[in-house]
Motif scaffolding. Sequence first.
Motif, PDB file in Angstrom:
ATOM      1  N   ALA A   1       0.827  -1.205   0.000  1.00  0.00           N
ATOM      2  CA  ALA A   1       0.000   0.000   0.000  1.00  0.00           C
ATOM      3  C   ALA A   1       0.861   1.255   0.000  1.00  0.00           C
ATOM      4  O   ALA A   1       0.558   2.243  -0.686  1.00  0.00           O
ATOM      5  N   PHE A   2       1.967   1.234   0.742  1.00  0.00           N
ATOM      6  CA  PHE A   2       2.838   2.409   0.795  1.00  0.00           C
ATOM      7  C   PHE A   2       3.507   2.681  -0.546  1.00  0.00           C
ATOM      8  O   PHE A   2       3.835   3.829  -0.853  1.00  0.00           O
ATOM      9  N   SER A   3       3.738   1.651  -1.326  1.00  0.00           N
ATOM     10  CA  SER A   3       4.377   1.879  -2.622  1.00  0.00           C
ATOM     11  C   SER A   3       3.491   2.684  -3.563  1.00  0.00           C
ATOM     12  O   SER A   3       3.982   3.335  -4.496  1.00  0.00           O
ATOM     13  N   PHE A   4       2.178   2.685  -3.350  1.00  0.00           N
ATOM     14  CA  PHE A   4       1.259   3.489  -4.160  1.00  0.00           C
ATOM     15  C   PHE A   4       0.925   4.822  -3.501  1.00  0.00           C
ATOM     16  O   PHE A   4       0.670   5.807  -4.192  1.00  0.00           O
ATOM     17  N   LEU A   5       0.899   4.864  -2.155  1.00  0.00           N
ATOM     18  CA  LEU A   5       0.515   6.081  -1.449  1.00  0.00           C
ATOM     19  C   LEU A   5       1.692   7.013  -1.187  1.00  0.00           C
ATOM     20  O   LEU A   5       1.497   8.228  -1.076  1.00  0.00           O
ATOM     21  N   GLY A   6       2.892   6.467  -1.076  1.00  0.00           N
ATOM     22  CA  GLY A   6       4.040   7.282  -0.702  1.00  0.00           C
ATOM     23  C   GLY A   6       4.123   7.428   0.812  1.00  0.00           C
ATOM     24  O   GLY A   6       3.232   7.020   1.563  1.00  0.00           O
ATOM     25  N   TRP A   7       5.219   8.018   1.273  1.00  0.00           N
ATOM     26  CA  TRP A   7       5.444   8.132   2.711  1.00  0.00           C
ATOM     27  C   TRP A   7       4.417   9.022   3.388  1.00  0.00           C
ATOM     28  O   TRP A   7       3.831   8.632   4.402  1.00  0.00           O
ATOM     29  N   SER A   8       4.203  10.216   2.860  1.00  0.00           N
ATOM     30  CA  SER A   8       3.351  11.192   3.557  1.00  0.00           C
ATOM     31  C   SER A   8       1.924  10.696   3.679  1.00  0.00           C
ATOM     32  O   SER A   8       1.367  10.581   4.786  1.00  0.00           O
ATOM     33  N   TRP A   9       1.292  10.387   2.521  1.00  0.00           N
ATOM     34  CA  TRP A   9      -0.106   9.961   2.567  1.00  0.00           C
ATOM     35  C   TRP A   9      -0.251   8.592   3.211  1.00  0.00           C
ATOM     36  O   TRP A   9      -1.282   8.307   3.826  1.00  0.00           O
ATOM     37  N   GLY A  10       0.749   7.745   3.107  1.00  0.00           N
ATOM     38  CA  GLY A  10       0.669   6.451   3.785  1.00  0.00           C
ATOM     39  C   GLY A  10       0.638   6.593   5.285  1.00  0.00           C
ATOM     40  O   GLY A  10      -0.187   5.967   5.977  1.00  0.00           O
ATOM     41  N   ILE A  11       1.508   7.435   5.841  1.00  0.00           N
ATOM     42  CA  ILE A  11       1.532   7.641   7.292  1.00  0.00           C
ATOM     43  C   ILE A  11       0.258   8.326   7.761  1.00  0.00           C
ATOM     44  O   ILE A  11      -0.328   7.972   8.796  1.00  0.00           O
ATOM     45  N   ILE A  12      -0.217   9.337   7.008  1.00  0.00           N
ATOM     46  CA  ILE A  12      -1.465  10.022   7.380  1.00  0.00           C
ATOM     47  C   ILE A  12      -2.636   9.030   7.387  1.00  0.00           C
ATOM     48  O   ILE A  12      -3.479   9.040   8.305  1.00  0.00           O
ATOM     49  N   SER A  13      -2.706   8.171   6.379  1.00  0.00           N
ATOM     50  CA  SER A  13      -3.789   7.185   6.312  1.00  0.00           C
ATOM     51  C   SER A  13      -3.736   6.215   7.492  1.00  0.00           C
ATOM     52  O   SER A  13      -4.770   5.873   8.079  1.00  0.00           O
ATOM     53  N   LEU A  14      -2.539   5.784   7.846  1.00  0.00           N
ATOM     54  CA  LEU A  14      -2.393   4.873   8.988  1.00  0.00           C
ATOM     55  C   LEU A  14      -2.838   5.525  10.292  1.00  0.00           C
ATOM     56  O   LEU A  14      -3.533   4.908  11.105  1.00  0.00           O
ATOM     57  N   ILE A  15      -2.452   6.779  10.500  1.00  0.00           N
ATOM     58  CA  ILE A  15      -2.810   7.464  11.748  1.00  0.00           C
ATOM     59  C   ILE A  15      -4.318   7.649  11.842  1.00  0.00           C
ATOM     60  O   ILE A  15      -4.942   7.403  12.882  1.00  0.00           O
ATOM     61  N   ILE A  16      -4.941   8.093  10.735  1.00  0.00           N
ATOM     62  CA  ILE A  16      -6.399   8.299  10.751  1.00  0.00           C
ATOM     63  C   ILE A  16      -7.130   6.982  10.994  1.00  0.00           C
ATOM     64  O   ILE A  16      -8.058   6.910  11.821  1.00  0.00           O
ATOM     65  N   ALA A  17      -6.724   5.922  10.282  1.00  0.00           N
ATOM     66  CA  ALA A  17      -7.381   4.626  10.467  1.00  0.00           C
ATOM     67  C   ALA A  17      -7.178   4.098  11.879  1.00  0.00           C
ATOM     68  O   ALA A  17      -8.083   3.500  12.476  1.00  0.00           O
ATOM     69  N   TYR A  18      -6.001   4.331  12.442  1.00  0.00           N
ATOM     70  CA  TYR A  18      -5.711   3.849  13.795  1.00  0.00           C
ATOM     71  C   TYR A  18      -6.598   4.525  14.833  1.00  0.00           C
ATOM     72  O   TYR A  18      -7.214   3.871  15.682  1.00  0.00           O
ATOM     73  N   ILE A  19      -6.720   5.880  14.758  1.00  0.00           N
ATOM     74  CA  ILE A  19      -7.556   6.613  15.714  1.00  0.00           C
ATOM     75  C   ILE A  19      -9.021   6.253  15.534  1.00  0.00           C
ATOM     76  O   ILE A  19      -9.764   6.044  16.510  1.00  0.00           O
ATOM     77  N   TRP A  20      -9.464   6.167  14.298  1.00  0.00           N
ATOM     78  CA  TRP A  20     -10.855   5.823  14.009  1.00  0.00           C
ATOM     79  C   TRP A  20     -11.182   4.445  14.559  1.00  0.00           C
ATOM     80  O   TRP A  20     -12.226   4.233  15.185  1.00  0.00           O
ATOM     81  N   GLN A  21     -10.279   3.503  14.344  1.00  0.00           N
ATOM     82  CA  GLN A  21     -10.537   2.150  14.813  1.00  0.00           C
ATOM     83  C   GLN A  21     -10.534   2.050  16.334  1.00  0.00           C
ATOM     84  O   GLN A  21     -11.306   1.298  16.917  1.00  0.00           O
ATOM     85  N   LEU A  22      -9.667   2.812  17.007  1.00  0.00           N
ATOM     86  CA  LEU A  22      -9.678   2.823  18.468  1.00  0.00           C
ATOM     87  C   LEU A  22     -11.020   3.315  19.003  1.00  0.00           C
ATOM     88  O   LEU A  22     -11.547   2.787  19.987  1.00  0.00           O
ATOM     89  N   TYR A  23     -11.580   4.337  18.348  1.00  0.00           N
ATOM     90  CA  TYR A  23     -12.872   4.866  18.780  1.00  0.00           C
ATOM     91  C   TYR A  23     -13.982   3.826  18.617  1.00  0.00           C
ATOM     92  O   TYR A  23     -14.808   3.628  19.524  1.00  0.00           O
TER      93      TYR A  23
END
Length: 485
Positions: free
Chosen positions: A119-141
């Motif tokens: 997934a990171f190979s298509f999203l790149g570093w910036s958008w990949g990390i942002i996507s992971l953080i958002i999904a992580y917080i959303w899933q914790l909620y």
Amino acid sequence: MEERPETELISIPATPRASTPEILTPSGQRSPRKESSTAKSWTPTSFISPRFLSPIGTPMKRVLTNMKGYLEEVGHLTKLNPQDAWLPITESRNGNAHYAAFHNLNAGVGFQALVLPVAFSFLGWSWGIISLIIAYIWQLYTLWILVQLHEAVPGKRYNRYIELAEAAFGERLGVWLALFPTVYLSAGTATALILVGGETMKLFFQIVCGPLCSSNPLTTVEWYLVFTSLCIVLSQLPNLNSIAGLSLVGAVTAITYSTMVWLLSVSQPRPPAISYQPLSLPTATASVFSVLNALGIIAFAFRGHNLVLEIQVLSLPLLAYGNLMPSGGILNALFGFHSHDISRGLLAMTFLLVVFNCLSSFQIYSMPVFDSFEASYTSRTNRPCSIWVRSGFRVFYGFVNLLIGVALPFLSSLAGLLGGLTLPVTFAYPCFMWVLLKKPTKYSFNWYFNWILGWLGIAFSLAFSMGGIWSIVNSGLKLKFFKPN
């Protein structure tokens, strides 16, 4: 005229006792009644009214029964479903916090880390990390919501996701909304585990044997069959508590091989012509669908579980391979680039740990499907599954997943599609359940927040599913269906 004896004074019991009267011993103590030859042995069926409470047993039973019903009605006593004693998830209630920790670690830390770099190979570093953080917080909620809704209604405990969905959305709509996505999630994860486990066994065999066993090796499909057979053998363990040991093995092996993978990756020289920019595709449409498929892979990795260790596993191997990351994930990159640089013993141990983890994860993710099969059987027959029926269900399930894996041997594309289809289970439905069961004040911040979050999850699910379908069609035309490479 002869006088008739006064028989009216003789008391005859309406229902004669089967046992003989008690006998007084010379010491004046009562001896036990002797068993009659025609009397059946009494087996206690209730702890509420044992025989030694007679003659007040019947009134006491009524009082206790009425009190139990009242406590269940007002919510001070949890009402249990008697059918739960026949089903694998709730059959044994002897578990503890350690068992729960083993299952959570085994389910949350595992093979999904192996495909996240794709997934990171298509999203790149910036958008990949942002996507992971958002999904992580959303899933914790949403995980917090599910914990709060476990006993949302006083006196009622929801032991399964489908039961909670039925309470929130209604019996029919709840089944349609929750049953199929949870089955997709369990079956899709099991299929992905067969693909990863079979391919890893093949790599392990190649590393251990080397050139000595290359004359007539097993094909990829045959390795899938070997792995599936091992999964079916282990799946004969009857219930959730019985696989606690397997979950412990899965958790330990996942943490171990995750650490070994990134250490071995970053300790070796980087491949030539490496780039950390997102992969460029020929058309804008292909780029959009590839990004959606990559986001679906992230959603699949966050399928209801914590992903702290996966984030650690993801970032460092991506430093080593960048845009050269193969579609099969980290293991294929490790074997393809460094099979001649790293010792065969370390590589073989890493791949063997992955196989052990996949075998353990298959059991924990398949248990909800086994439970659904047996719930359908017991509700129709009103009796528990025999050992042969239970074994038949699990053998059938294992080989169906094998067929799906052989027909669709595109792991990264399959992960994106499954992530899109099952995204509402993790990110959307819990928000709707909170509003419908907890009933926050209408038009309040809590009310708006959960409705918006839920509908965003549904929109993302549709978009990611489209990206997954496009990726399967695009990859399938190259790899051919029913022909794993």
